[in-house]
Write a protein that holds these residues in place. Structure first.
Motif, PDB file in Angstrom:
ATOM      1  N   GLU A 122      21.422 -16.329 -34.333  1.00  0.00           N
ATOM      2  CA  GLU A 122      22.139 -15.379 -33.626  1.00  0.00           C
ATOM      3  C   GLU A 122      21.550 -15.097 -32.198  1.00  0.00           C
ATOM      4  OE1 GLU A 122      23.222 -11.734 -35.252  1.00  0.00           O
ATOM      5  OE2 GLU A 122      24.401 -12.640 -36.822  1.00  0.00           O
ATOM      6  N   SER A 123      20.098 -15.392 -32.200  1.00  0.00           N
ATOM      7  CA  SER A 123      19.192 -15.244 -30.977  1.00  0.00           C
ATOM      8  C   SER A 123      18.362 -16.373 -30.801  1.00  0.00           C
ATOM      9  CB  SER A 123      18.419 -13.776 -31.072  1.00  0.00           C
ATOM     10  OG  SER A 123      19.157 -13.014 -31.203  1.00  0.00           O
ATOM     11  N   PRO A 124      18.977 -17.192 -29.823  1.00  0.00           N
ATOM     12  CA  PRO A 124      17.958 -18.496 -29.852  1.00  0.00           C
ATOM     13  C   PRO A 124      16.670 -18.141 -29.148  1.00  0.00           C
ATOM     14  CG  PRO A 124      20.142 -18.707 -28.695  1.00  0.00           C
ATOM     15  CD  PRO A 124      20.107 -17.277 -29.101  1.00  0.00           C
ATOM     16  N   VAL A 138      15.338 -33.922 -34.866  1.00  0.00           N
ATOM     17  CA  VAL A 138      13.986 -33.974 -34.274  1.00  0.00           C
ATOM     18  C   VAL A 138      13.600 -33.826 -32.847  1.00  0.00           C
ATOM     19  CG1 VAL A 138      12.036 -35.734 -34.336  1.00  0.00           C
ATOM     20  CG2 VAL A 138      13.864 -35.872 -36.047  1.00  0.00           C
ATOM     21  N   GLY A 139      12.984 -32.683 -32.560  1.00  0.00           N
ATOM     22  CA  GLY A 139      12.655 -32.356 -31.342  1.00  0.00           C
ATOM     23  C   GLY A 139      11.428 -33.012 -30.680  1.00  0.00           C
ATOM     24  N   SER A 140      11.626 -33.179 -29.108  1.00  0.00           N
ATOM     25  CA  SER A 140      10.589 -34.197 -28.673  1.00  0.00           C
ATOM     26  C   SER A 140       9.689 -33.332 -27.731  1.00  0.00           C
ATOM     27  CB  SER A 140      11.226 -35.216 -28.033  1.00  0.00           C
ATOM     28  OG  SER A 140      10.317 -36.250 -27.698  1.00  0.00           O
ATOM     29  N   VAL A 141      10.229 -32.635 -26.838  1.00  0.00           N
ATOM     30  CA  VAL A 141       9.679 -31.739 -25.923  1.00  0.00           C
ATOM     31  C   VAL A 141       9.848 -30.214 -26.101  1.00  0.00           C
ATOM     32  CG1 VAL A 141      10.021 -33.634 -24.201  1.00  0.00           C
ATOM     33  CG2 VAL A 141      11.686 -31.732 -24.202  1.00  0.00           C
ATOM     34  N   GLU A 142       8.984 -29.367 -25.633  1.00  0.00           N
ATOM     35  CA  GLU A 142       9.207 -27.977 -25.749  1.00  0.00           C
ATOM     36  C   GLU A 142      10.466 -27.463 -25.010  1.00  0.00           C
ATOM     37  OE1 GLU A 142       7.181 -24.483 -23.645  1.00  0.00           O
ATOM     38  OE2 GLU A 142       6.015 -24.702 -25.336  1.00  0.00           O
ATOM     39  N   ALA A 143      11.348 -26.780 -25.756  1.00  0.00           N
ATOM     40  CA  ALA A 143      12.753 -26.315 -25.005  1.00  0.00           C
ATOM     41  C   ALA A 143      13.153 -25.257 -25.813  1.00  0.00           C
ATOM     42  CB  ALA A 143      13.602 -27.602 -25.381  1.00  0.00           C
ATOM     43  N   PRO A 144      14.213 -24.433 -25.393  1.00  0.00           N
ATOM     44  CA  PRO A 144      15.066 -23.366 -26.053  1.00  0.00           C
ATOM     45  C   PRO A 144      15.736 -24.062 -27.084  1.00  0.00           C
ATOM     46  CG  PRO A 144      15.500 -23.567 -23.647  1.00  0.00           C
ATOM     47  CD  PRO A 144      14.717 -24.653 -24.019  1.00  0.00           C
ATOM     48  N   SER A 145      15.991 -23.421 -28.289  1.00  0.00           N
ATOM     49  CA  SER A 145      16.617 -23.672 -29.417  1.00  0.00           C
ATOM     50  C   SER A 145      17.307 -22.558 -30.134  1.00  0.00           C
ATOM     51  CB  SER A 145      15.801 -24.678 -30.256  1.00  0.00           C
ATOM     52  OG  SER A 145      16.632 -25.228 -31.099  1.00  0.00           O
ATOM     53  N   GLY A 146      18.358 -22.634 -30.792  1.00  0.00           N
ATOM     54  CA  GLY A 146      18.874 -21.564 -31.708  1.00  0.00           C
ATOM     55  C   GLY A 146      18.895 -22.271 -33.034  1.00  0.00           C
ATOM     56  N   TRP A 147      18.431 -23.106 -33.465  1.00  0.00           N
ATOM     57  CA  TRP A 147      18.279 -23.904 -34.630  1.00  0.00           C
ATOM     58  C   TRP A 147      16.842 -23.358 -35.563  1.00  0.00           C
ATOM     59  CZ3 TRP A 147      20.040 -29.737 -35.167  1.00  0.00           C
ATOM     60  CH2 TRP A 147      20.995 -29.787 -34.483  1.00  0.00           C
ATOM     61  N   HIS A 148      17.052 -23.403 -36.784  1.00  0.00           N
ATOM     62  CA  HIS A 148      16.002 -23.011 -37.787  1.00  0.00           C
ATOM     63  C   HIS A 148      15.005 -23.967 -37.873  1.00  0.00           C
ATOM     64  CE1 HIS A 148      19.043 -19.933 -39.000  1.00  0.00           C
ATOM     65  NE2 HIS A 148      19.931 -20.836 -39.036  1.00  0.00           N
ATOM     66  N   ALA A 179       7.135 -28.820 -29.015  1.00  0.00           N
ATOM     67  CA  ALA A 179       7.677 -30.221 -29.118  1.00  0.00           C
ATOM     68  C   ALA A 179       7.296 -30.753 -30.668  1.00  0.00           C
ATOM     69  CB  ALA A 179       6.684 -30.932 -28.211  1.00  0.00           C
ATOM     70  N   GLY A 180       8.313 -31.679 -31.352  1.00  0.00           N
ATOM     71  CA  GLY A 180       7.911 -32.110 -32.554  1.00  0.00           C
ATOM     72  C   GLY A 180       8.510 -31.291 -33.783  1.00  0.00           C
ATOM     73  N   SER A 181       9.270 -30.230 -33.389  1.00  0.00           N
ATOM     74  CA  SER A 181       9.902 -29.447 -34.284  1.00  0.00           C
ATOM     75  C   SER A 181      11.187 -30.075 -34.818  1.00  0.00           C
ATOM     76  CB  SER A 181      10.454 -28.208 -33.602  1.00  0.00           C
ATOM     77  OG  SER A 181       9.345 -27.189 -33.118  1.00  0.00           O
ATOM     78  N   ILE A 182      11.098 -29.937 -36.376  1.00  0.00           N
ATOM     79  CA  ILE A 182      12.105 -30.436 -37.355  1.00  0.00           C
ATOM     80  C   ILE A 182      13.007 -29.138 -37.661  1.00  0.00           C
ATOM     81  CG2 ILE A 182      12.886 -31.628 -39.263  1.00  0.00           C
ATOM     82  CD1 ILE A 182      11.316 -33.370 -37.321  1.00  0.00           C
ATOM     83  N   SER A 183      14.321 -29.250 -37.408  1.00  0.00           N
ATOM     84  CA  SER A 183      15.122 -27.824 -37.370  1.00  0.00           C
ATOM     85  C   SER A 183      16.360 -28.408 -38.064  1.00  0.00           C
ATOM     86  CB  SER A 183      15.445 -27.423 -35.942  1.00  0.00           C
ATOM     87  OG  SER A 183      15.832 -28.597 -34.936  1.00  0.00           O
ATOM     88  N   ILE A 184      16.946 -27.173 -38.487  1.00  0.00           N
ATOM     89  CA  ILE A 184      18.554 -27.362 -38.983  1.00  0.00           C
ATOM     90  C   ILE A 184      19.236 -26.281 -38.292  1.00  0.00           C
ATOM     91  CG2 ILE A 184      19.771 -26.711 -40.887  1.00  0.00           C
ATOM     92  CD1 ILE A 184      17.585 -27.795 -42.907  1.00  0.00           C
ATOM     93  N   GLY A 185      20.520 -26.970 -38.016  1.00  0.00           N
ATOM     94  CA  GLY A 185      21.539 -26.197 -37.360  1.00  0.00           C
ATOM     95  C   GLY A 185      23.002 -26.650 -37.427  1.00  0.00           C
ATOM     96  N   GLY A 186      23.760 -25.658 -38.287  1.00  0.00           N
ATOM     97  CA  GLY A 186      24.955 -26.136 -38.755  1.00  0.00           C
ATOM     98  C   GLY A 186      24.691 -27.056 -39.877  1.00  0.00           C
ATOM     99  N   MET A 187      25.527 -28.277 -39.737  1.00  0.00           N
ATOM    100  CA  MET A 187      25.515 -29.428 -40.969  1.00  0.00           C
ATOM    101  C   MET A 187      24.723 -30.605 -40.343  1.00  0.00           C
ATOM    102  SD  MET A 187      29.239 -31.062 -40.093  1.00  0.00           S
ATOM    103  CE  MET A 187      29.508 -32.224 -38.819  1.00  0.00           C
ATOM    104  N   GLN A 188      23.593 -30.245 -39.434  1.00  0.00           N
ATOM    105  CA  GLN A 188      22.704 -31.315 -38.868  1.00  0.00           C
ATOM    106  C   GLN A 188      21.201 -31.006 -39.039  1.00  0.00           C
ATOM    107  OE1 GLN A 188      24.509 -33.624 -35.241  1.00  0.00           O
ATOM    108  NE2 GLN A 188      25.182 -31.604 -35.158  1.00  0.00           N
ATOM    109  N   THR A 189      20.487 -31.732 -38.882  1.00  0.00           N
ATOM    110  CA  THR A 189      18.825 -31.510 -38.789  1.00  0.00           C
ATOM    111  C   THR A 189      18.579 -32.395 -37.455  1.00  0.00           C
ATOM    112  OG1 THR A 189      16.879 -31.308 -39.667  1.00  0.00           O
ATOM    113  CG2 THR A 189      18.399 -33.691 -40.131  1.00  0.00           C
TER     114      THR A 189
END
Length: 246
Positions: A160-162, A180-190, A168-178
């Motif tokens: 609910e709160s991004p 691979v992050g590459s650079v530091e960035a905002p995100s609401g994924w887990h 960078a390099g974070s592996i995340s899950i959001g909705g029905m997808q996963t």
């Protein structure tokens, strides 16, 4: 997920005077995405004079052209011919094996996500690594890789709160997808893990390694192994050519 239509349909939409968009509808589906990426490869490998590049997304293809060299109508006719040809066998694709350190400070949402699904954290890891994922598209930030094929039991609505900063390099899950992050960035994924691999490195050629149509599988590493791989600098994981359907 919505089912795909009985027959594949599309429309070609002008985008200003330098591009057209082939839109395959509202469906996010591996077969539609495969059609998009195969068409992009065909256009980029054998472009009509005046066409610069084809850029795939989930279910559409942006075709950029030089309006001083070719008219838009000629581009549309060329694309219509390609679209109505019998579908060719898909070209081989790259299958990447990407290491991930799961949980702890590397994946701070793993325990919470596991609790949401009434699973142990290790069960989440096991379900996450068992899939062969398809790279649907690269976007949002340089090298950010959207992957399809996530186990349905791990589908999770975004936070609910991004967060304003995700490493960078974070592996995340959001909705029905996963992803691979590459650079530091905002995100609401887990955030469930982290990889020492960076798909985007501006000093490297090519700057972005993962591409639409590639396949990705993950394997777990511990903190010591992660640090050892990260110490290599521009670490690039192993990959191999495959031609099986994904």
């Amino acid at each position: 997920m919505k089912g795909i239509p009985q027959s594949l349909t599309w429309k070609i939409v002008p985008v200003a005077d330098q591009a057209v968009l082939i839109d395959f509808g509202e469906y996010i589906d591996p077969q539609i995405n495969k059609h998009v990426t195969d068409l992009a490869i065909l256009i980029n490998q054998q472009p009509l004079a005046g066409i610069n590049k084809a850029v795939p997304t989930y279910r559409s293809l942006l075709v950029n052209y030089d309006s001083l060299r070719i008219r838009q109508q000629a581009v549309v006719v060329y694309l219509q011919e390609l679209l109505t040809q019998p579908r060719r066998k898909s070209p081989p694709f790259r299958a990447w094996r990407i290491p991930v350190c799961y949980g702890g400070s590397y994946g701070i949402d793993l325990d919470t996500l596991a609790g949401l699904h009434q699973l142990a954290p290790q069960e989440v890891i096991e379900r996450h690594i068992k899939s062969l994922y398809r790279v649907y598209m690269i976007g949002f930030m340089p090298g950010f890789t959207y992957l399809g094929g996530l186990d349905e039991t791990l589908h999770t609505p975004r936070r609910e709160s991004p967060r304003l900063k995700v490493p960078a390099g974070s592996i995340s899950i959001g909705g029905m997808q996963t992803a691979v992050g590459s650079v530091e960035a905002p995100s609401g994924w887990h955030l469930i893990g982290k990889t020492p691999f960076r798909s985007f490195t501006p000093e490297r050629e090519p700057a972005v390694l993962l591409q639409s149509g590639d396949a990705v599988s993950f394997y777990p590493v511990n903190s010591e192994e992660y640090q050892s791989l990260a110490a290599q600098g521009d670490y690039v994981p192993k990959w191999s050519w495959q031609d099986a359907e994904i």
